[in-house]
Write a protein that holds these residues in place. Structure first.
Motif, PDB file in Angstrom:
ATOM      1  N   ARG A  24      34.905  42.719  40.566  1.00 18.83           N
ATOM      2  CA  ARG A  24      35.190  44.142  40.772  1.00 18.83           C
ATOM      3  C   ARG A  24      35.682  44.393  42.190  1.00 18.83           C
ATOM      4  O   ARG A  24      35.163  43.825  43.147  1.00 18.83           O
ATOM      5  CB  ARG A  24      33.939  44.971  40.478  1.00 18.83           C
ATOM      6  CG  ARG A  24      33.510  44.857  39.023  1.00 18.83           C
ATOM      7  CD  ARG A  24      32.136  45.424  38.771  1.00 18.83           C
ATOM      8  NE  ARG A  24      31.640  44.974  37.458  1.00 18.83           N
ATOM      9  CZ  ARG A  24      30.375  45.036  37.069  1.00 18.83           C
ATOM     10  NH1 ARG A  24      29.451  45.553  37.894  1.00 18.83           N
ATOM     11  NH2 ARG A  24      30.016  44.599  35.881  1.00 18.83           N
ATOM     12  N   GLY A  25      36.707  45.201  42.303  1.00 16.56           N
ATOM     13  CA  GLY A  25      37.280  45.504  43.609  1.00 16.56           C
ATOM     14  C   GLY A  25      38.140  44.388  44.170  1.00 16.56           C
ATOM     15  O   GLY A  25      38.450  44.388  45.358  1.00 16.56           O
ATOM     16  N   THR A  26      38.536  43.435  43.344  1.00 12.44           N
ATOM     17  CA  THR A  26      39.382  42.312  43.771  1.00 12.44           C
ATOM     18  C   THR A  26      40.675  42.305  42.956  1.00 12.44           C
ATOM     19  O   THR A  26      40.805  43.044  41.971  1.00 12.44           O
ATOM     20  CB  THR A  26      38.661  40.957  43.552  1.00 12.44           C
ATOM     21  OG1 THR A  26      38.688  40.643  42.136  1.00 12.44           O
ATOM     22  CG2 THR A  26      37.221  41.003  44.045  1.00 12.44           C
ATOM     23  N   PRO A  27      41.637  41.464  43.316  1.00  9.46           N
ATOM     24  CA  PRO A  27      42.847  41.361  42.484  1.00  9.46           C
ATOM     25  C   PRO A  27      42.561  40.927  41.051  1.00  9.46           C
ATOM     26  O   PRO A  27      43.403  41.130  40.160  1.00  9.46           O
ATOM     27  CB  PRO A  27      43.680  40.309  43.218  1.00  9.46           C
ATOM     28  CG  PRO A  27      43.244  40.403  44.646  1.00  9.46           C
ATOM     29  CD  PRO A  27      41.780  40.697  44.574  1.00  9.46           C
ATOM     30  N   ALA A  28      41.381  40.342  40.801  1.00  9.81           N
ATOM     31  CA  ALA A  28      41.031  39.871  39.462  1.00  9.81           C
ATOM     32  C   ALA A  28      40.357  40.938  38.603  1.00  9.81           C
ATOM     33  O   ALA A  28      40.010  40.663  37.457  1.00  9.81           O
ATOM     34  CB  ALA A  28      40.109  38.653  39.563  1.00  9.81           C
ATOM     35  N   ALA A  29      40.187  42.143  39.136  1.00 15.20           N
ATOM     36  CA  ALA A  29      39.391  43.154  38.444  1.00 15.20           C
ATOM     37  C   ALA A  29      39.936  43.491  37.060  1.00 15.20           C
ATOM     38  O   ALA A  29      39.169  43.775  36.134  1.00 15.20           O
ATOM     39  CB  ALA A  29      39.294  44.412  39.289  1.00 15.20           C
TER      40      ALA A  29
END
Length: 320
Positions: free
Chosen positions: A87-92
């Protein structure tokens, strides 16, 4: 099918393996047709050995087991719904389907190369999640070891135990696979991309499970619709096998393939009720730096199987 022709082709494959240095790392060749073991030879190296990226297809199979148990979220849900580190990352926004089809579109080289990730002292999942987004998710296939590790972490969150322990209960146990090792990262997350150790005969069991639509001894272990999708092209694919891609599985012409570095392969041909297992021993060391004993110009014996063995599957029966 001519069993005589198939055995003769296996002999030709074995002769080249033993005669040519570029194939000398090949450990095992086994061929099963319609449930009968037609050929079975161990050449070199330990019988219990790292199957490298065949691990990915085993992992995909476990997703299908969780699907049958109705524990899996929909494949188009973001994995971040169950894995807070994303969460809150490019992977979200990456979904299970993006990861299973290697279309998440993230950077996979430099700091996000799998060897760099494995060497990290901690938070490997969190590091993977920070990989920059290069292409829109779902748009482009790119071979992606780290995506498999995110699947392993996400599946652990779904089933409530490390993937290795889950596999022991729901897959290896029912298949009678008693001797295995599955390495984990420093947080205890089973590696998703590689480092599962199995025997060649146990790879035949997995191939049999896939061939039989996820059924083993009359019991359905894997959701059949999921397994059908897993072994059907979902993405365009590309290197290193230059085939289309399903769910962590390569899709060929009339067959599908679990494939790993240094000559690890489980080839399943449903039209012929055939399974071919190859393993290889690269004498890999984690280091640092990582090292192996593969000779320059080494080749996978899959090349020999494609050339000598697969054509015999279509020959008319002329012997037993």
């Amino acid at each position: 099918m001519s069993m005589q022709a198939i055995r003769a082709a296996c002999d030709r494959v074995a002769q080249q393996i033993q005669a040519e240095e570029k194939y000398a790392h090949t450990s095992h060749l086994a061929v099963q047709i319609a449930g009968s073991l037609i050929y079975d030879t161990h050449f070199t190296g330990p019988e219990l050995a790292d199957v490298y990226s065949v691990t990915k297809t085993v992992l995909a199979t476990l997703v299908g087991v969780a699907q049958r148990e109705r524990r899996m979220p929909p494949l188009d849900d973001p994995v971040s719904d169950v894995l807070s580190e994303l969460r809150g990352t490019p992977a979200a926004a990456h979904t299970w389907r993006h990861l299973l089809t290697m279309t998440r579109g993230s950077q996979t080289d430099g700091p996000w190369d799998i060897d760099e990730i494995v060497a990290l002292p901690s938070d490997q999942v969190g590091h993977i999640a920070q990989a920059p987004q290069l292409t829109p998710s779902g748009a482009v296939f790119g071979y992606d070891n780290a995506s498999a590790h995110l699947i392993s972490a996400g599946l652990e969150a779904v089933v409530g135990s490390a993937v290795a322990k889950y596999a022991e209960r729901v897959l290896f146990g029912p298949l009678g696979i008693e001797d295995y090792e599955w390495l984990a990262d420093r947080a205890g997350v089973s590696f998703g991309h590689a480092h599962l150790k199995l025997r060649g005969h146990d790879l035949l069991k997995l191939g049999t499970l896939w061939l039989n639509g996820g059924v083993w001894n009359g019991e359905s272990l894997v959701d059949p619709r999921y397994l059908r999708d897993m072994t059907t092209a979902q993405a365009s694919g590309g290197p290193p096998e230059f085939l289309e891609y399903g769910y962590l599985t390569w899709i060929g012409h009339g067959h599908y393939l679990a494939s790993g570095w240094a000559g690890q392969h489980v080839l399943v041909s449903p039209p012929h009720q055939a399974i071919v297992v190859l393993t290889g021993d690269p004498q890999f060391s984690f280091g640092p730096p990582p090292s192996d004993a593969l000779p320059s110009g080494w080749m996978s014996a899959l090349h020999l199987v494609n050339h000598h063995l697969l054509p015999t599957f279509d020959e008319p029966s002329g012997g037993t």
